[in-house]
Design a protein around this motif. Structure first.
Motif, PDB file in Angstrom:
ATOM      1  N   VAL A  88      74.560  92.333 -18.570  1.00  0.00           N
ATOM      2  CA  VAL A  88      74.720  91.152 -17.725  1.00  0.00           C
ATOM      3  C   VAL A  88      73.368  90.451 -17.613  1.00  0.00           C
ATOM      4  CG1 VAL A  88      75.364  90.273 -15.464  1.00  0.00           C
ATOM      5  CG2 VAL A  88      76.602  92.229 -16.434  1.00  0.00           C
ATOM      6  N   ALA A  89      73.298  89.244 -18.164  1.00  0.00           N
ATOM      7  CA  ALA A  89      72.052  88.477 -18.091  1.00  0.00           C
ATOM      8  C   ALA A  89      71.942  87.748 -16.767  1.00  0.00           C
ATOM      9  CB  ALA A  89      71.970  87.487 -19.250  1.00  0.00           C
ATOM     10  N   THR A  90      73.049  87.111 -16.348  1.00  0.00           N
ATOM     11  CA  THR A  90      73.072  86.415 -15.062  1.00  0.00           C
ATOM     12  C   THR A  90      74.451  86.541 -14.444  1.00  0.00           C
ATOM     13  OG1 THR A  90      73.748  84.275 -16.012  1.00  0.00           O
ATOM     14  CG2 THR A  90      71.373  84.709 -15.846  1.00  0.00           C
ATOM     15  N   ARG A  91      74.487  86.392 -13.132  1.00  0.00           N
ATOM     16  CA  ARG A  91      75.747  86.365 -12.400  1.00  0.00           C
ATOM     17  C   ARG A  91      75.668  85.237 -11.382  1.00  0.00           C
ATOM     18  NH1 ARG A  91      77.802  87.488  -7.457  1.00  0.00           N
ATOM     19  NH2 ARG A  91      79.919  88.379  -7.325  1.00  0.00           N
ATOM     20  N   ALA A  92      76.733  84.434 -11.288  1.00  0.00           N
ATOM     21  CA  ALA A  92      76.757  83.331 -10.335  1.00  0.00           C
ATOM     22  C   ALA A  92      78.103  83.291  -9.638  1.00  0.00           C
ATOM     23  CB  ALA A  92      76.497  82.000 -11.038  1.00  0.00           C
ATOM     24  N   ALA A  93      78.102  83.155  -8.322  1.00  0.00           N
ATOM     25  CA  ALA A  93      79.337  82.989  -7.569  1.00  0.00           C
ATOM     26  C   ALA A  93      79.878  81.591  -7.839  1.00  0.00           C
ATOM     27  CB  ALA A  93      79.084  83.182  -6.085  1.00  0.00           C
ATOM     28  N   GLU A  94      81.169  81.493  -8.126  1.00  0.00           N
ATOM     29  CA  GLU A  94      81.808  80.215  -8.418  1.00  0.00           C
ATOM     30  C   GLU A  94      82.644  79.712  -7.246  1.00  0.00           C
ATOM     31  OE1 GLU A  94      81.350  78.328 -10.934  1.00  0.00           O
ATOM     32  OE2 GLU A  94      80.449  79.625 -12.440  1.00  0.00           O
ATOM     33  N   ALA A  95      83.367  80.633  -6.626  1.00  0.00           N
ATOM     34  CA  ALA A  95      84.310  80.306  -5.555  1.00  0.00           C
ATOM     35  C   ALA A  95      84.576  81.606  -4.820  1.00  0.00           C
ATOM     36  CB  ALA A  95      85.599  79.725  -6.145  1.00  0.00           C
ATOM     37  N   PRO A  96      85.248  81.580  -3.687  1.00  0.00           N
ATOM     38  CA  PRO A  96      85.566  82.834  -2.995  1.00  0.00           C
ATOM     39  C   PRO A  96      86.303  83.812  -3.910  1.00  0.00           C
ATOM     40  CG  PRO A  96      86.027  80.963  -1.571  1.00  0.00           C
ATOM     41  CD  PRO A  96      85.702  80.397  -2.915  1.00  0.00           C
ATOM     42  N   GLY A  97      85.696  84.973  -4.139  1.00  0.00           N
ATOM     43  CA  GLY A  97      86.306  85.989  -4.982  1.00  0.00           C
ATOM     44  C   GLY A  97      86.197  85.741  -6.464  1.00  0.00           C
ATOM     45  N   VAL A  98      85.432  84.731  -6.880  1.00  0.00           N
ATOM     46  CA  VAL A  98      85.310  84.392  -8.301  1.00  0.00           C
ATOM     47  C   VAL A  98      83.828  84.309  -8.679  1.00  0.00           C
ATOM     48  CG1 VAL A  98      85.844  82.724 -10.118  1.00  0.00           C
ATOM     49  CG2 VAL A  98      87.462  83.087  -8.238  1.00  0.00           C
ATOM     50  N   ALA A  99      83.466  84.953  -9.775  1.00  0.00           N
ATOM     51  CA  ALA A  99      82.080  84.917 -10.248  1.00  0.00           C
ATOM     52  C   ALA A  99      82.058  84.734 -11.756  1.00  0.00           C
ATOM     53  CB  ALA A  99      81.340  86.196  -9.875  1.00  0.00           C
ATOM     54  N   THR A 100      80.981  84.158 -12.248  1.00  0.00           N
ATOM     55  CA  THR A 100      80.772  84.000 -13.687  1.00  0.00           C
ATOM     56  C   THR A 100      79.620  84.908 -14.110  1.00  0.00           C
ATOM     57  OG1 THR A 100      81.613  81.740 -13.814  1.00  0.00           O
ATOM     58  CG2 THR A 100      80.063  82.407 -15.506  1.00  0.00           C
ATOM     59  N   ILE A 101      79.878  85.733 -15.125  1.00  0.00           N
ATOM     60  CA  ILE A 101      78.837  86.608 -15.660  1.00  0.00           C
ATOM     61  C   ILE A 101      78.531  86.190 -17.095  1.00  0.00           C
ATOM     62  CG2 ILE A 101      79.304  88.570 -14.149  1.00  0.00           C
ATOM     63  CD1 ILE A 101      80.975  89.821 -16.374  1.00  0.00           C
ATOM     64  N   VAL A 102      77.258  86.121 -17.406  1.00  0.00           N
ATOM     65  CA  VAL A 102      76.791  85.815 -18.747  1.00  0.00           C
ATOM     66  C   VAL A 102      76.320  87.118 -19.373  1.00  0.00           C
ATOM     67  CG1 VAL A 102      75.163  84.515 -20.157  1.00  0.00           C
ATOM     68  CG2 VAL A 102      76.133  83.482 -18.091  1.00  0.00           C
ATOM     69  N   LEU A 103      76.889  87.453 -20.517  1.00  0.00           N
ATOM     70  CA  LEU A 103      76.604  88.714 -21.190  1.00  0.00           C
ATOM     71  C   LEU A 103      75.800  88.473 -22.462  1.00  0.00           C
ATOM     72  CD1 LEU A 103      80.166  90.329 -20.964  1.00  0.00           C
ATOM     73  CD2 LEU A 103      78.292  90.503 -19.310  1.00  0.00           C
TER      74      LEU A 103
END
Length: 277
Positions: free
Chosen positions: A19-34
């Motif tokens: 996991v390079a980065t993790r960002a919260a997008e919305a309640p209960g939703v996140a984007t992970i960059v691998l």
């Protein structure tokens, strides 16, 4: 559309990604960059998916929500044990990834046509790479329309980015439940079709979201004169192996991990008319 199926190496063996980065997008939703720990998987195409493994928990299918060289981006909603584990990962954590799997949106076949992208909820995630690809090829396609339906304003994905699409695309957003600050549209995403700029008989449509929303959108587009063969939809069924062997994702004659998830409405409509199929 690219040939369905898994990559040439053993599709049962996960490749380590960090996991390079993790960002919260919305309640209960996140984007992970691998990013790959060692060798990367073969390139993904918009619409395809990976099986992402949370060590000690299990793996689930995740569409790619961005494609950047060897990096893979996935947007995950926490709804079960595996998705909760992946949603909670922080930078530096390691996961296993298998893929690429499945069919893609087939965007090149829409050259010269108006594009209609219709997303409901987290269905915007697999459509984002398609929009990015269309924006990166000015002059290749006709008018680009992106219609987004969200439960609430806070649940909309990639809001800053989608606002940035507006100068080069018609971006329309509606929500089911507005808050006191919302000044946009309220209601179902199909209501936005009246304001989209496209010729139904010469357009290509790409639809992803909850199944009732897919049905309603495709039916309305056909009613307006769209060719069912040019309405591409992404279907969801439980996927376990992703290689077409276990049968969990069967929909009539289709194994969606192999023959989907993206299929034309010509293929999907008669299958979705069968109760409990």
């Amino acid at each position: 559309m690219t040939a369905p199926g898994a990559v040439g190496r053993s599709a049962a063996l996960p490749v380590p990604y960090r996991v390079a980065t993790r960002a919260a997008e919305a309640p209960g939703v996140a984007t992970i960059v691998l990013e790959p720990v060692r060798s990367a998987l073969p390139p993904f195409v918009p619409g395809q998916f990976a099986m992402v493994y949370a060590f000690g928990v299990g793996d689930i299918p995740l569409s790619v929500s961005a494609i950047d060289g060897d990096r893979l981006t996935h947007t995950v909603r926490s709804v079960g044990a595996v998705s909760a584990a992946l949603h909670g990962l922080e930078a530096g954590a390691t996961v296993g990834v298998r893929g690429p799997f499945g069919t893609d949106w087939g965007l090149p076949a829409a050259a010269g046509r108006d594009l209609l992208v219709v997303a409901g909820g987290i269905g915007l995630a697999p459509l984002r790479p398609l929009v990015r690809a269309a924006l990166a090829a000015p002059g290749e396609y006709g008018r680009l329309n992106v219609l987004i339906g969200s439960r609430t304003p806070q649940d909309q994905l990639y809001a800053p980015e989608t606002r940035g699409w507006a100068p080069r695309a018609r971006v329309l957003v509606t929500v089911d439940r507005p808050d006191g600050r919302w000044r946009g549209d309220v209601g179902v995403v199909t209501a936005l079709l009246d304001r989209a700029a496209f010729d139904p008989g010469a357009a290509a449509a790409f639809v992803c979201g909850p199944e009732p929303m897919i049905r309603a959108t495709a039916a309305e587009l056909v009613h307006r004169g769209a060719d069912p063969g040019r309405i591409m939809v992404s279907l969801e069924r439980t996927m376990h192996c992703a290689t077409g062997h276990c049968g969990h994702c069967q929909l009539g004659p289709l194994l969606l991990c192999r023959d989907g998830p993206v299929v034309s409405w010509t293929t999907a409509e008669p299958l979705l008319l069968v109760r409990e199929l």
